[in-house]
Design a protein around this motif. Structure first.
Motif, PDB file in Angstrom:
ATOM      1  N   ILE A   1     -45.847  20.259  15.659  1.00 63.44           N
ATOM      2  CA  ILE A   1     -46.630  19.030  15.888  1.00 63.44           C
ATOM      3  C   ILE A   1     -48.115  19.376  15.976  1.00 63.44           C
ATOM      4  O   ILE A   1     -48.958  18.619  15.481  1.00 63.44           O
ATOM      5  CB  ILE A   1     -46.150  18.292  17.147  1.00 63.44           C
ATOM      6  CG1 ILE A   1     -44.781  17.641  16.871  1.00 63.44           C
ATOM      7  CG2 ILE A   1     -47.162  17.244  17.603  1.00 63.44           C
ATOM      8  CD1 ILE A   1     -44.152  16.977  18.079  1.00 63.44           C
ATOM      9  N   SER A   2     -48.447  20.493  16.576  1.00 61.90           N
ATOM     10  CA  SER A   2     -49.859  20.893  16.678  1.00 61.90           C
ATOM     11  C   SER A   2     -50.471  21.068  15.294  1.00 61.90           C
ATOM     12  O   SER A   2     -51.609  20.652  15.052  1.00 61.90           O
ATOM     13  CB  SER A   2     -49.998  22.180  17.493  1.00 61.90           C
ATOM     14  OG  SER A   2     -49.665  21.935  18.837  1.00 61.90           O
ATOM     15  N   LYS A   3     -49.723  21.665  14.376  1.00 62.16           N
ATOM     16  CA  LYS A   3     -50.223  21.801  13.002  1.00 62.16           C
ATOM     17  C   LYS A   3     -50.365  20.422  12.358  1.00 62.16           C
ATOM     18  O   LYS A   3     -51.369  20.137  11.704  1.00 62.16           O
ATOM     19  CB  LYS A   3     -49.304  22.689  12.165  1.00 62.16           C
ATOM     20  CG  LYS A   3     -49.847  22.840  10.734  1.00 62.16           C
ATOM     21  CD  LYS A   3     -48.943  23.601   9.832  1.00 62.16           C
ATOM     22  CE  LYS A   3     -49.471  23.769   8.430  1.00 62.16           C
ATOM     23  NZ  LYS A   3     -50.321  22.737   7.881  1.00 62.16           N
ATOM     24  N   ASP A   4     -49.363  19.563  12.558  1.00 58.66           N
ATOM     25  CA  ASP A   4     -49.421  18.208  11.981  1.00 58.66           C
ATOM     26  C   ASP A   4     -50.629  17.434  12.508  1.00 58.66           C
ATOM     27  O   ASP A   4     -51.339  16.781  11.738  1.00 58.66           O
ATOM     28  CB  ASP A   4     -48.137  17.432  12.294  1.00 58.66           C
ATOM     29  CG  ASP A   4     -46.934  17.941  11.504  1.00 58.66           C
ATOM     30  OD1 ASP A   4     -47.112  18.520  10.417  1.00 58.66           O
ATOM     31  OD2 ASP A   4     -45.796  17.739  11.989  1.00 58.66           O
ATOM     32  N   VAL A   5     -50.869  17.499  13.803  1.00 59.80           N
ATOM     33  CA  VAL A   5     -51.986  16.753  14.389  1.00 59.80           C
ATOM     34  C   VAL A   5     -53.315  17.341  13.913  1.00 59.80           C
ATOM     35  O   VAL A   5     -54.258  16.599  13.615  1.00 59.80           O
ATOM     36  CB  VAL A   5     -51.884  16.716  15.933  1.00 59.80           C
ATOM     37  CG1 VAL A   5     -53.141  16.135  16.554  1.00 59.80           C
ATOM     38  CG2 VAL A   5     -50.655  15.897  16.354  1.00 59.80           C
TER      39      VAL A   5
END
Length: 190
Positions: free
Chosen positions: A132-136
């Motif tokens: 999720i951190s990469k996606d955000v």
């Protein structure tokens, strides 16, 4: 041979995660400190010039990050469900066709991982939080933000892992109280 590998591993751990307090372990975050950090994120201003839904995603992401920093599995489950809903409500219609497709892909992937967080133990939540951190981060590269964000990095978690924060101060969501200050600020985003 085994002893040599163990010594090298311990040396790398000490070098990677020292925070200047060589003999002092990181103090766990108190419930009061945790709640204050959560309250600060609740006050994050929404910019009229930016997509309010992207800013809502950031707000929910930071709340989830803080729950993981605080080792709060139940709160992270609740916030994972909230974040999944926020990802699902994202409207990319004001972006170019290529950006819309990229944002759609990001939102689908992030929604799936947020749903997993809402159903998992804290170790598994942290695995999904990395994605999720990469996606955000990818979302912010397209949508931008009026807020100054910081990309932080922990060299110890899963071969190295990034996360976003509103503060330069390292509060590690991948290890929580076990290694709260393991990591470094890599770059400022704005």
């Amino acid at each position: 041979m085994t002893v040599g590998i163990l010594v090298m591993t311990l040396t790398l751990t000490a070098i990677s995660c020292k925070d200047g307090k060589k003999d002092e372990p990181a103090a766990p975050m108190s419930n009061e400190m945790y709640q204050e950090s959560m309250d600060d994120k609740d006050d994050m201003a929404m910019s009229d010039n930016q997509d309010a839904k992207a800013e809502a995603i950031l707000k929910d992401y930071f709340n989830l990050k803080d729950a993981l920093v605080g080792d709060d599995n139940d709160k992270a489950k609740e916030l994972g469900a909230t974040l999944a809903s926020t990802f699902g409500n994202f409207d990319a219609s004001s972006y170019s066709d290529s950006e819309q497709q990229e944002l759609k892909d990001i939102m689908e992937d992030a929604t799936e991982h947020a749903e997993h967080i809402s159903e998992s133990d804290i170790a598994h939540q942290r695995e999904h939080f990395k994605i999720i951190s990469k996606d955000v981060t990818d979302m912010v590269a397209i949508t931008g933000t009026e807020n100054t964000l910081y990309q932080l990095f922990c060299p110890m978690y899963d071969g190295g892992s990034n996360w976003l924060s509103m503060s330069k101060d390292v509060k590690n969501p991948y290890y929580g109280s076990k290694m709260l200050t393991c990591g470094e600020m890599q770059k400022e985003i704005n």
